[in-house]
Design a protein around this motif. Structure first.
Motif, PDB file in Angstrom:
ATOM      1  N   GLN A   3      15.051   5.213   4.702  1.00 18.57           N
ATOM      2  CA  GLN A   3      13.701   5.347   4.170  1.00 18.57           C
ATOM      3  C   GLN A   3      13.733   5.117   2.664  1.00 18.57           C
ATOM      4  N   LYS A   4      12.596   4.696   2.150  1.00 17.44           N
ATOM      5  CA  LYS A   4      12.463   4.514   0.714  1.00 17.44           C
ATOM      6  C   LYS A   4      11.125   5.095   0.267  1.00 17.44           C
ATOM      7  N   LEU A   5      11.008   5.291  -1.010  1.00 23.08           N
ATOM      8  CA  LEU A   5       9.821   5.911  -1.582  1.00 23.08           C
ATOM      9  C   LEU A   5       8.547   5.175  -1.186  1.00 23.08           C
ATOM     10  N   SER A   6       8.598   3.860  -1.170  1.00 19.67           N
ATOM     11  CA  SER A   6       7.402   3.071  -0.865  1.00 19.67           C
ATOM     12  C   SER A   6       6.948   3.205   0.590  1.00 19.67           C
ATOM     13  N   ASP A   7       7.722   3.888   1.432  1.00 15.45           N
ATOM     14  CA  ASP A   7       7.297   4.160   2.807  1.00 15.45           C
ATOM     15  C   ASP A   7       6.216   5.244   2.862  1.00 15.45           C
ATOM     16  N   ASN A   8       6.043   5.971   1.788  1.00 14.08           N
ATOM     17  CA  ASN A   8       5.068   7.067   1.731  1.00 14.08           C
ATOM     18  C   ASN A   8       3.702   6.542   1.304  1.00 14.08           C
ATOM     19  N   VAL A   9       2.668   6.886   2.070  1.00 13.93           N
ATOM     20  CA  VAL A   9       1.318   6.439   1.731  1.00 13.93           C
ATOM     21  C   VAL A   9       0.891   7.011   0.378  1.00 13.93           C
ATOM     22  N   PHE A  11       2.703   7.504  -2.233  1.00 16.63           N
ATOM     23  CA  PHE A  11       3.292   6.681  -3.290  1.00 16.63           C
ATOM     24  C   PHE A  11       2.580   5.334  -3.385  1.00 16.63           C
ATOM     25  N   ALA A  12       2.255   4.760  -2.253  1.00 16.70           N
ATOM     26  CA  ALA A  12       1.543   3.475  -2.245  1.00 16.70           C
ATOM     27  C   ALA A  12       0.183   3.606  -2.936  1.00 16.70           C
ATOM     28  N   LEU A  13      -0.544   4.681  -2.634  1.00 14.15           N
ATOM     29  CA  LEU A  13      -1.842   4.898  -3.271  1.00 14.15           C
ATOM     30  C   LEU A  13      -1.689   5.157  -4.760  1.00 14.15           C
ATOM     31  N   TYR A  14      -0.671   5.925  -5.125  1.00 13.54           N
ATOM     32  CA  TYR A  14      -0.412   6.245  -6.533  1.00 13.54           C
ATOM     33  C   TYR A  14      -0.100   4.971  -7.326  1.00 13.54           C
ATOM     34  N   THR A  15       0.783   4.139  -6.810  1.00 14.28           N
ATOM     35  CA  THR A  15       1.146   2.926  -7.541  1.00 14.28           C
ATOM     36  C   THR A  15      -0.015   1.927  -7.588  1.00 14.28           C
ATOM     37  N   ALA A  16      -0.778   1.851  -6.508  1.00  9.73           N
ATOM     38  CA  ALA A  16      -1.942   0.961  -6.492  1.00  9.73           C
ATOM     39  C   ALA A  16      -2.986   1.439  -7.499  1.00  9.73           C
ATOM     40  N   SER A  17      -3.210   2.741  -7.557  1.00 14.42           N
ATOM     41  CA  SER A  17      -4.168   3.306  -8.509  1.00 14.42           C
ATOM     42  C   SER A  17      -3.740   3.010  -9.945  1.00 14.42           C
ATOM     43  N   ASN A  18      -2.470   3.219 -10.235  1.00 14.93           N
ATOM     44  CA  ASN A  18      -1.964   2.924 -11.577  1.00 14.93           C
ATOM     45  C   ASN A  18      -2.107   1.439 -11.907  1.00 14.93           C
ATOM     46  N   ALA A  19      -1.798   0.578 -10.958  1.00 18.82           N
ATOM     47  CA  ALA A  19      -1.918  -0.862 -11.182  1.00 18.82           C
ATOM     48  C   ALA A  19      -3.373  -1.249 -11.434  1.00 18.82           C
ATOM     49  N   LEU A  20      -4.280  -0.627 -10.707  1.00 18.71           N
ATOM     50  CA  LEU A  20      -5.705  -0.907 -10.865  1.00 18.71           C
ATOM     51  C   LEU A  20      -6.186  -0.515 -12.259  1.00 18.71           C
ATOM     52  N   VAL A  21      -5.810   0.672 -12.698  1.00 18.21           N
ATOM     53  CA  VAL A  21      -6.214   1.140 -14.025  1.00 18.21           C
ATOM     54  C   VAL A  21      -5.616   0.237 -15.108  1.00 18.21           C
ATOM     55  N   ARG A  22      -4.353  -0.162 -14.947  1.00 16.88           N
ATOM     56  CA  ARG A  22      -3.719  -1.072 -15.921  1.00 16.88           C
ATOM     57  C   ARG A  22      -4.429  -2.428 -15.939  1.00 16.88           C
ATOM     58  N   ALA A  23      -4.861  -2.903 -14.790  1.00 15.88           N
ATOM     59  CA  ALA A  23      -5.567  -4.190 -14.722  1.00 15.88           C
ATOM     60  C   ALA A  23      -6.943  -4.100 -15.383  1.00 15.88           C
ATOM     61  N   TYR A  24      -7.581  -2.957 -15.262  1.00 17.09           N
ATOM     62  CA  TYR A  24      -8.892  -2.764 -15.881  1.00 17.09           C
ATOM     63  C   TYR A  24      -8.801  -2.650 -17.396  1.00 17.09           C
TER      64      TYR A  24
END
Length: 139
Positions: A3-9, A11-24
């Protein structure tokens, strides 16, 4: 299988949220807004002249987080806080002319971000619905 960290929903939501804020961020820099300030402004663009509690409910920001954001937006002359004529204990948050003008200038931000993501519109909509459903069920 390991298993890896990215298997956790979460973590996926957290990284996507951070990426979204950085893109904005570069898009919002043009308007001198942070992402939380943008969320508050969007809430008021949809529903102006409301109480702080209504903005809090709409944005899902608690009053301790929301109050300083509203004060900064007021200092930028984008909104006003006035005592309600119906209830002196409540403050009514309203857009200024400058705040309404900003809505017109910022109306394409969502489309710009969707284009930057290269995701299909249907996938973005599915993701939005799933995130809201998850938030509701966990809330």
């Amino acid at each position: 299988m390991a298993q890896k960290l990215s298997d956790n929903v979460c973590f996926a939501l957290y990284t996507a949220s951070n990426a979204l804020v950085r893109a904005y961020r570069p898009l919002l820099d043009e308007f001198d807004l942070t992402y939380p300030q943008y969320i508050v402004m969007q809430s008021l663009w949809y529903n102006d002249g409301v109480s702080l509690k209504e903005v809090s409910n709409d944005t899902q920001l608690d009053s301790g987080t929301l109050t300083p954001i509203v004060k900064r937006l007021e200092a930028k002359a984008l909104l006003t806080r006035k005592v309600s004529v119906e209830d002196e204990r409540k403050k009514v948050i309203s857009l200024t002319d400058k705040g309404r003008l900003l809505r017109d200038k910022a109306k394409d931000l969502k489309a710009q971000l969707e284009a930057k993501s290269s995701m299909q519109r249907e996938d973005v909509e599915t993701l939005r619905k799933l995130c809201l459903e998850l938030a509701e069920k966990l809330g």
